[in-house]
Enzyme design. Structure first.
Site, short mmCIF file in Angstrom:
data_model
loop_
_atom_site.label_atom_id
_atom_site.label_comp_id
_atom_site.label_asym_id
_atom_site.label_seq_id
_atom_site.Cartn_x
_atom_site.Cartn_y
_atom_site.Cartn_z
N HIS A 146 0.81 -1.22 0.00
CA HIS A 146 0.00 0.00 0.00
C HIS A 146 0.84 1.27 0.00
CE1 HIS A 146 -3.62 -2.19 0.29
NE2 HIS A 146 -3.32 -2.71 1.46
N THR A 147 1.72 1.43 0.98
CA THR A 147 2.47 2.68 1.07
C THR A 147 3.96 2.43 0.97
OG1 THR A 147 2.37 2.61 3.47
CG2 THR A 147 0.70 3.92 2.33
N ASP A 148 4.32 1.45 0.15
CA ASP A 148 5.73 1.24 -0.13
C ASP A 148 6.27 2.38 -0.96
OD1 ASP A 148 7.07 -0.86 0.96
OD2 ASP A 148 7.56 -1.72 -0.99
N THR A 149 5.38 2.94 -1.74
CA THR A 149 5.69 4.16 -2.48
C THR A 149 4.54 5.11 -2.25
OG1 THR A 149 4.69 3.09 -4.38
CG2 THR A 149 7.08 3.13 -4.32
N TRP A 162 5.08 7.39 5.15
CA TRP A 162 5.89 8.15 4.18
C TRP A 162 5.68 9.65 4.35
CZ3 TRP A 162 8.18 4.60 0.52
CH2 TRP A 162 9.15 5.20 -0.29
#
Lengths: 237, 285
Positions: free
Chosen positions: B62-65, B169
């Site tokens: 989901h929030t790897d990038t 992030w």
């Protein structure tokens, strides 16, 4: 940091990408030096905190001062360093409750080694010195790598400026090689004032060539009377 | 009373959502060693990874990038307290996706929080802080977290999440007033954190921080501080294409926290340097 648009998590062949798109580590720079004398210990660290080519802060301290006879100084990744310091501070207090005496430099040196090795497979990216006076009142310096290997030495240097400073210390403090047998005295016989001057010179010189060393250097002078602190400005460029 | 489910998993530490039962503790299983120097107090395995993240390794990303992002947050201390500034854009790559997203939020009567980076993660962080206030048994005695405590908490949350390889992030800026003394700190996505008299995240580190270093004084009046922030925001708007001309300024003073209405700044695009930007940049081409 500019935020990148998300890219597909799979390579062209459809296999899952092996590496995450970010790094859990950073190098925030900073240099530290410790010199042990017959009845003193001089510990110094620069105060600039950087990331890449940016300066984040000009007055950030690398020290964890546990008592007026014992100090740990850490360069490397700031978030790991602060976490390590928090852990060690707590363990230092717990030790005194458990043993009813202040922690010796040797005990803290071993604890620091164990704490670093505990994270052997996801290491703290930190480069430490543990310094103070030992039970006999002599200066003690322990030097570490990121995963906890350590050794007691007469003087040491860690962090971004170590390549510049360590050879100068080797030369000026004229330590007998540890390979000489029978072992010779490796602790410097330099008087305190000259050791402090040497440390100041080392930082001024490192600040001239290393972009991660600058702004100021904090110097702790540990003697049996206690700890004295000096702050010397360095170039801000 | 039934316990209210929170976004904290006691097994995984601050900022980690996850099933509370995921941890094997000494209280539920006899073959687990009790907490010791080598065992976390929560009783879970050392280096425990979020089980939901580990279960779908390679799938749950989901929030790897980051997807929807905010750009710089600026902050300065001044005579009466602290001021934070940011624009209101939520970018989806190069698309101006959300044009009125408030990136400055009041945390309590003495603290504001500004965020850049993944905006859904920022909203999740707001949830964490809300829950922290809801669960605070001291609230009825008129207590609230100080800005430094909020900053310390957030630095642990972000560092913990990077340890789980599931980072939030964000670059956060915490501002506030603590016993009449201004507090200004920042936390990055891998847990790097510091306090200073003036702070800028993201592009602001390159564009606004030099202005702050030249012009900032801790004893600036409110007018001077506002003017400095306006100038810094204007430079960010000129040079950072992820910035829009719609800004907010948040203020923490002895009177409390206020987040301004969104406003636009006067801009001037007729500068000669803008007309032909390459004129003075003679290169090898």
């Amino acid at each position: 940091m500019a935020y990148q648009m998300a890219t597909p998590a799979h390579s062209a062949h459809g296999a899952p990408r092996a590496h995450p798109s970010w790094s859990p580590y950073d190098n925030n720079g900073g240099t530290c030096v410790a010199v042990a004398g017959q009845d003193y210990c001089v510990v110094a660290a620069s105060t600039r905190m950087s990331t890449g080519f940016s300066i984040l802060k000009r007055d950030s301290s690398l020290f964890l001062q546990l008592s007026d006879q014992l100090v740990i100084v850490t360069a490397g990744f700031q978030a790991d360093s602060r976490t390590l310091h928090k852990t060690l501070q707590t363990r230092y207090v717990q030790y005194q409750f458990a043993h009813r005496r202040p922690m010796s430099v040797g005990a803290m040196a071993q604890l620091l080694g164990n704490t670093l090795y505990y994270k052997r497979f996801f290491p703290y990216y930190t480069f430490n010195l543990c310094a103070g006076l030992d039970a006999e009142g002599k200066g003690a310096v322990y030097t570490y790598d990121a995963v906890g290997s350590h050794e007691r030495v007469g003087f040491s240097c860690q962090g971004s400026g170590k390549d510049l400073i360590q050879p100068v210390l080797d030369n000026q403090l004229k330590a007998a090689s540890p390979l000489v047998l029978p072992p010779e005295e490796w602790m410097t016989s330099l008087p305190l004032a000259e050791a402090v001057d040497l440390v100041k010179d080392a930082f001024v010189s490192a600040g001239e060539r290393d972009i991660y060393t600058g702004d100021a250097v904090e110097i702790l002078i540990i003697t049996k009377e206690g700890t004295r602190k000096e702050v010397i400005p360095l170039k801000k460029d | 009373m039934l316990p209210v489910p929170t976004s904290h998993s006691p097994a995984l530490g601050p900022g980690c959502a996850g099933p509370s039962l995921a941890y094997a503790s000494a209280s539920t299983r006899s073959d687990i060693a009790p907490p010791s120097a080598q065992q976390p107090c929560c009783g879970s395995e050392p280096f425990m990874v979020d089980p939901s993240a580990a279960a779908g390794l390679g799938l749950r990303r989901h929030t790897d990038t980051p997807y929807v992002t905010g750009t710089s947050v600026l902050g300065i201390t001044y005579k009466d307290g602290v001021m934070l500034a940011a624009d209101t854009l939520g970018s989806y790559g190069s698309t101006k996706r959300y044009k009125s997203f408030e990136r400055l939020a009041k945390v309590n009567d003495a603290t504001v929080l500004g965020a850049g980076g993944e905006l859904s993660d920022f909203q999740y962080i707001q949830t964490l802080l809300d829950e922290l206030a809801t669960e605070d048994y001291c609230a009825d005695d008129g207590m609230q977290l100080t800005p430094r405590e909020v900053y310390a908490y957030l630095s642990r949350v972000l560092y913990n999440r990077r340890n789980k390889f599931d980072p939030l992030w964000n670059s956060l800026v915490v501002g506030g007033l603590e016993g009449g003394v201004p507090f200004l700190g920042t936390v990055g996505m891998i847990g790097v954190h510091y306090t200073d008299k003036h702070i800028a995240t993201g592009f602001g580190q390159m564009l606004a921080r030099p202005l702050f270093r030249e012009r900032h004084r801790p004893d600036m009046s409110e007018e001077e501080a506002t003017e400095l922030l306006h100038d810094a925001l204007r430079v960010c708007y000129y040079r950072d294409k992820q910035t829009t001309n719609k800004f907010q300024i948040a203020k923490v003073t002895a009177e409390g926290v206020s987040v301004s209405e969104a406003f636009a700044l006067e801009t001037q695009w007729g500068y000669q340097a803008f007309v032909n930007p390459a004129a003075n940049a003679l290169g090898t081409w």
